[in-house]
Structures are given as structure tokens and as C-alpha cells.
Design an enzyme around this catalytic site. Structure first.
Site, PDB file in Angstrom:
ATOM      1  N   ASP A  10       0.868  -1.189   0.000  1.00 24.55           N
ATOM      2  CA  ASP A  10       0.000   0.000   0.000  1.00 24.55           C
ATOM      3  C   ASP A  10       0.900   1.233   0.000  1.00 24.55           C
ATOM      4  O   ASP A  10       1.757   1.376   0.872  1.00 24.55           O
ATOM      5  CB  ASP A  10      -0.893  -0.022   1.247  1.00 24.55           C
ATOM      6  CG  ASP A  10      -1.935   1.090   1.242  1.00 24.55           C
ATOM      7  OD1 ASP A  10      -3.123   0.783   1.457  1.00 24.55           O
ATOM      8  OD2 ASP A  10      -1.574   2.259   1.030  1.00 24.55           O
ATOM      9  N   ASP A 108      -3.848   2.425  -5.187  1.00 27.41           N
ATOM     10  CA  ASP A 108      -2.557   2.372  -4.486  1.00 27.41           C
ATOM     11  C   ASP A 108      -2.309   1.097  -3.683  1.00 27.41           C
ATOM     12  O   ASP A 108      -1.446   1.095  -2.813  1.00 27.41           O
ATOM     13  CB  ASP A 108      -2.352   3.642  -3.644  1.00 27.41           C
ATOM     14  CG  ASP A 108      -2.933   3.520  -2.239  1.00 27.41           C
ATOM     15  OD1 ASP A 108      -3.967   2.863  -2.089  1.00 27.41           O
ATOM     16  OD2 ASP A 108      -2.330   4.087  -1.315  1.00 27.41           O
ATOM     17  N   GLU A 109      -3.033   0.014  -3.979  1.00 30.65           N
ATOM     18  CA  GLU A 109      -2.760  -1.237  -3.255  1.00 30.65           C
ATOM     19  C   GLU A 109      -2.773  -2.438  -4.190  1.00 30.65           C
ATOM     20  O   GLU A 109      -3.575  -2.484  -5.120  1.00 30.65           O
ATOM     21  CB  GLU A 109      -3.844  -1.581  -2.229  1.00 30.65           C
ATOM     22  CG  GLU A 109      -4.416  -0.536  -1.402  1.00 30.65           C
ATOM     23  CD  GLU A 109      -5.721  -1.053  -0.810  1.00 30.65           C
ATOM     24  OE1 GLU A 109      -5.689  -2.005  -0.024  1.00 30.65           O
ATOM     25  OE2 GLU A 109      -6.771  -0.505  -1.174  1.00 30.65           O
TER      26      GLU A 109
HETATM   27  P1  TTP Z   1      -5.202   5.243   1.166  1.00 30.24           P
HETATM   28  O1  TTP Z   1      -4.195   4.177   0.847  1.00 30.24           O
HETATM   29  O2  TTP Z   1      -6.325   4.899   2.071  1.00 30.24           O
HETATM   30  O3  TTP Z   1      -4.474   6.496   1.818  1.00 30.24           O
HETATM   31  P2  TTP Z   1      -3.061   7.130   1.507  1.00 30.24           P
HETATM   32  O4  TTP Z   1      -2.296   6.336   0.511  1.00 30.24           O
HETATM   33  O5  TTP Z   1      -3.265   8.565   1.164  1.00 30.24           O
HETATM   34  O6  TTP Z   1      -2.359   7.094   2.918  1.00 30.24           O
HETATM   35  P3  TTP Z   1      -1.779   5.829   3.700  1.00 30.24           P
HETATM   36  O7  TTP Z   1      -1.990   4.629   2.853  1.00 30.24           O
HETATM   37  O8  TTP Z   1      -0.327   6.142   3.885  1.00 30.24           O
HETATM   38  O9  TTP Z   1      -2.510   5.795   4.980  1.00 30.24           O
HETATM   39  O10 TTP Z   1      -5.826   5.794  -0.173  1.00 30.24           O
HETATM   40  C1  TTP Z   1      -5.090   5.971  -1.364  1.00 30.24           C
HETATM   41  C2  TTP Z   1      -5.499   7.238  -2.087  1.00 30.24           C
HETATM   42  O11 TTP Z   1      -6.902   7.227  -2.323  1.00 30.24           O
HETATM   43  C3  TTP Z   1      -5.234   8.503  -1.293  1.00 30.24           C
HETATM   44  O12 TTP Z   1      -3.917   8.999  -1.480  1.00 30.24           O
HETATM   45  C4  TTP Z   1      -6.282   9.441  -1.824  1.00 30.24           C
HETATM   46  C5  TTP Z   1      -7.430   8.554  -2.199  1.00 30.24           C
HETATM   47  N1  TTP Z   1      -8.478   8.653  -1.160  1.00 30.24           N
HETATM   48  C6  TTP Z   1      -9.512   9.579  -1.313  1.00 30.24           C
HETATM   49  O13 TTP Z   1      -9.566  10.282  -2.326  1.00 30.24           O
HETATM   50  N2  TTP Z   1     -10.465   9.687  -0.330  1.00 30.24           N
HETATM   51  C7  TTP Z   1     -10.427   8.926   0.812  1.00 30.24           C
HETATM   52  O14 TTP Z   1     -11.298   9.058   1.681  1.00 30.24           O
HETATM   53  C8  TTP Z   1      -9.355   7.975   0.963  1.00 30.24           C
HETATM   54  C9  TTP Z   1      -9.268   7.116   2.199  1.00 30.24           C
HETATM   55  C10 TTP Z   1      -8.411   7.867  -0.044  1.00 30.24           C
HETATM   56 MG    MG Z   2      -2.104   4.243   0.727  1.00 29.34          MG
END
Ligand code: TTP
Ligand code: MG
Length: 357
Positions: A10, A108-109
Site C-alpha cells: 500500500d 494504491d494497493e
Molecule cells: P489510502 O491508501 O487509504 O491512503 P493514503 O495512501 O493517502 O495514505 P496511507 O496509505 O499512507 O494511509 O488511499 C489511497 C489514495 O486514495 C489517497 O492517497 C487518496 C485517495 N483517497 C480519497 O480520495 N479519499 C479517501 O477518503 C481515501 C481514504 C483515499
Molecule cells: Mg495508501
């Protein structure tokens, strides 16, 4: 069968990380991607904040006005989704090289099954460090990795230590790892199920694991059984992109065959409004709109229109579907069934949030 070794990767603060790599001078500053804060009067929400902004309490999905109050000196940016999709694609291409058993879960995963690539969990850890380094060097994106005996544990493990974390959970440690986690962390347990479990005095996975599966299925139906399995750390699902959603849509058979164009059009619009939330919440975007019309004599026709771009917009589906159905309305023939679906799906995560910005 010997146990499996699964990795979940992730990316850290993905949207802000992509923005930062374009602007090295922002290093050390809070970066927030989301709606326009308009000096604190803006509407809409935060899509993602970098880890420095998180120290001020800024979080995903928080109203942007609140983020502004917490962090007025932050750098606020509107999302640039095409750029994020491109960087995601490049980084995912690196991950794919580590195993042909690959499954992307969102922008992103991803999961990879490395069972055949390493001899044990220690070696898997070394491979994960190498993968993290490669993504960081080539794409300037940090990531956190979880390694476990299945997808459920691997995903929870990647979330355990962030940013740039690596968490290895061996099969024999799975129960111990899961026990203290709040039930909400389990896939499919949202705020409603969480509240229902709270009523039953169940907060942590450990408590859930002790509840008789019969009680869970009585309260939650089939999902109760899945909850029980998850609480015990059981997940046999394969790392595979096969069987993933290829299209989303709905169809309707009229109670009586219809030739009134207005009635048919309205049914079409209703169908789209019914399935669109499923599209939004899946985080997918579509490229093609498909129409199905069955006349009273069961003669069935399908039509499709592929857009020049990806979208998740409901009005676009309606417009294209209206154009596709027009010749059938003009025919004046009686219609028995209409159906509409979108296909050519890909991840374009959280478009709904973006549209609200
Ligand atoms: P996440 O992987 O949940 O968040 P992140 O990568 O920003 O942070 P981390 O993993 O380090 O905790 O989500 C990936 C992307 O998806 C995030 O960069 C932006 C988008 N996103 C939104 O647009 N709205 C949201 O509510 C969430 C959770 C994510
Ligand atoms: Mg993330």
C-alpha cells in the site's frame, strides 16, 4: 498443501506523495490534496494528507474547512487524477515483476503471492525490502508492506506500521496479531455492522472469535459466517485478477410489454440511478456503456458505445444510454426488457469524493 506467503503493498499518502515528487522544495511541509479550502470557507473534503499534515490532525475525508483550521500553513492542492493514475500504473508495473500472481485492489494497493519465490517468511521480508526500495528509487513513492499466510492478514499487516513499514505475520502468530484489532478493520465491517457488534459487546477481533458462529449467522446471515472465518484468520481466496468485476449494471422486465417511449426512457434512467452508487463505491471508472433491449417476441438487441475517456459520471451514462435506445423507441415496437451496464472498468479510486470537491 504447504502454506502460502502473501504480500500486500500500500503506497504511503499516495496522492500527496505523487505531488511532492514533482516539487522537491515542498519537502518537510504539510501537503493536503482535496477540495479548495477558500481560506477556511471551502466545502468538500480532504482526499489525502501527507504524514507531516497528519501530525496536525488532518485526515482523509475530513471537511477541508476543518483541515484549514488545523493546518492553515499547509500546501493545498486540487487532485490531479490522470497523473496519479499514471504513477500508479508505473509503480504497479514494478510490483508485477515480483510475481505473476498479482492482483490490484485499488489505485494504491496490490497483492502478490510470493509462495514460489522465497523459501520462508524471512526471505519474503528481504524481498519486500527490495521491492519497497525499488518503488522508492524509481518512482519516489514510499510504501508499506504486510506479509501473511493469506490476503486478509497481509492487508491488515500493511496497515499496521506506516509509513514505509514492513510487518510480517507468520501463520503461528496470526491469531495473536488479529486479537486486539478493532472489528471495523475486517473487510466488509462498516459503521453499521460495527455498531451492531458493539451492541453485542463485541469490539475487538478477539471477542468476535469467541462468539458462536450460529449467533453470528442468525444476526448477520451469510456474512456472519465470513465474519467468523475472518476473526479466526481464515481466508482461502486466491491472488488473482480473474473473477473480478468486469461490468456493473441492471436490467428490468416490464410487467406488461411497453411501447410508450417516455415509460421506457424513465425505466432506463431509474436503472442507471439504481446501479450508479455501486459503481461509485467500487471506485471504478468505465469506458463503455452497453444497452440491451428485448422486444415482446423475445428478439434481443445489444448496443454499446465506448467513450474516448474513462468516467464514473451518472449523467454521462444517461446521455449515452438515451442515444443508444433512441432507434428502438422510434421503431414503435413493444418492449419486454431493458438493461444498461457499464464495462471496460478500471480503478480510479474515490471519484465520488473527487466530484464533490
Ligand atoms: P489510502 O491508501 O487509504 O491512503 P493514503 O495512501 O493517502 O495514505 P496511507 O496509505 O499512507 O494511509 O488511499 C489511497 C489514495 O486514495 C489517497 O492517497 C487518496 C485517495 N483517497 C480519497 O480520495 N479519499 C479517501 O477518503 C481515501 C481514504 C483515499
Ligand atoms: Mg495508501
Amino acid at each position: 498443501m504447504a502454506g502460502r506467503i502473501i504480500m500486500h503493498i500500500d503506497f504511503d499518502a499516495f496522492y500527496p506523495s505523487v505531488e511532492e515528487r514533482e516539487r522537491p522544495e515542498w519537502k518537510g511541509r504539510p501537503v493536503i490534496v482535496g477540495a479548495d479550502p477558500r481560506d477556511g470557507k471551502g466545502r468538500g473534503v480532504v482526499a489525502s494528507a501527507n504524514y507531516i499534515a497528519r501530525e496536525f490532525g488532518v485526515r482523509s475525508a475530513m471537511p477541508i474547512s476543518r483541515a484549514w483550521k488545523l493546518c492553515p500553513h499547509g500546501i493545498y492542492l486540487r487532485p490531479n487524477l490522470p497523473l496519479y493514475v499514471k504513477v500508479s500504473y508505473d509503480a504497479m508495473s514494478i510490483i508485477r515483476k515480483y510475481s505473476e500472481k498479482f492482483q490490484q485492489l485499488s489505485i494504491d494497493e496490490a497483492f502478490i503471492d510470493v509462495t514460489g519465490k522465497v523459501k520462508d517468511f524471512e526471505e519474503a521480508g528481504d524481498l519486500a525490502e527490495k521491492l519497497k526500495r525499488e518503488i522508492l528509487t524509481k518512482e519516489q513513492i514510499g510504501s508499506s508492506i504486510g506479509i501473511g499466510p493469506n490476503k486478509l492478514i497481509a492487508k491488515l499487516a500493511s496497515d499496521y506500521r506506516k509509513p514505509y513499514g514492513l510487518t510480517i505475520v507468520k501463520p503461528e502468530d496470526s491469531r495473536k496479531f488479529l486479537s486486539p484489532l478493532p472489528v471495523r478493520k475486517l473487510i466488509g465491517i462498516g459503521p453499521k455492522t460495527e455498531a451492531a457488534l458493539k451492541e453485542m459487546k463485541i469490539d475487538a477481533v478477539e471477542q468476535l472469535a469467541k462468539v458462536d458462529v450460529k449467533i453470528l449467522t442468525e444476526v448477520f446471515g451469510k456474512f456472519g459466517y465470513r465474519m467468523h472465518e475472518m476473526a479466526l484468520g481464515i481466508d482461502d481466496s486466491d491472488v488473482s485478477e480473474e473473477g473480478e468485476i468486469k461490468s456493473i449494471g441492471k436490467e428490468l422486465t416490464f410487467e406488461e410489454d411497453v411501447d410508450d417511449p417516455q415509460t421506457i426512457l424513465q425505466a432506463l434512467v431509474d436503472l442507471i440511478e439504481e446501479f450508479h452508487p455501486e459503481l461509485s463505491s467500487s471506485g471504478m471508472q468505465f469506458k463503455t456503456v452497453n444497452l440491451k433491449v428485448r422486444y415482446e417476441n423475445f428478439e434481443t438487441h445489444t448496443r454499446a458505445n465506448t467513450l474516448g475517456h474513462y468516467s464514473n459520471d451518472m449523467e454521462t451514462i444517461k446521455k449515452v444510454a438515451r442515444n443508444l435506445i433512441q432507434p428502438f423507441l422510434d421503431s414503435g415496437r413493444k418492449v419486454r426488457l431493458v438493461g444498461v451496464r457499464v464495462s471496460g472498468l478500471r480503478f480510479g479510486k474515490n471519484q465520488k469524493t473527487l466530484k464533490e470537491l
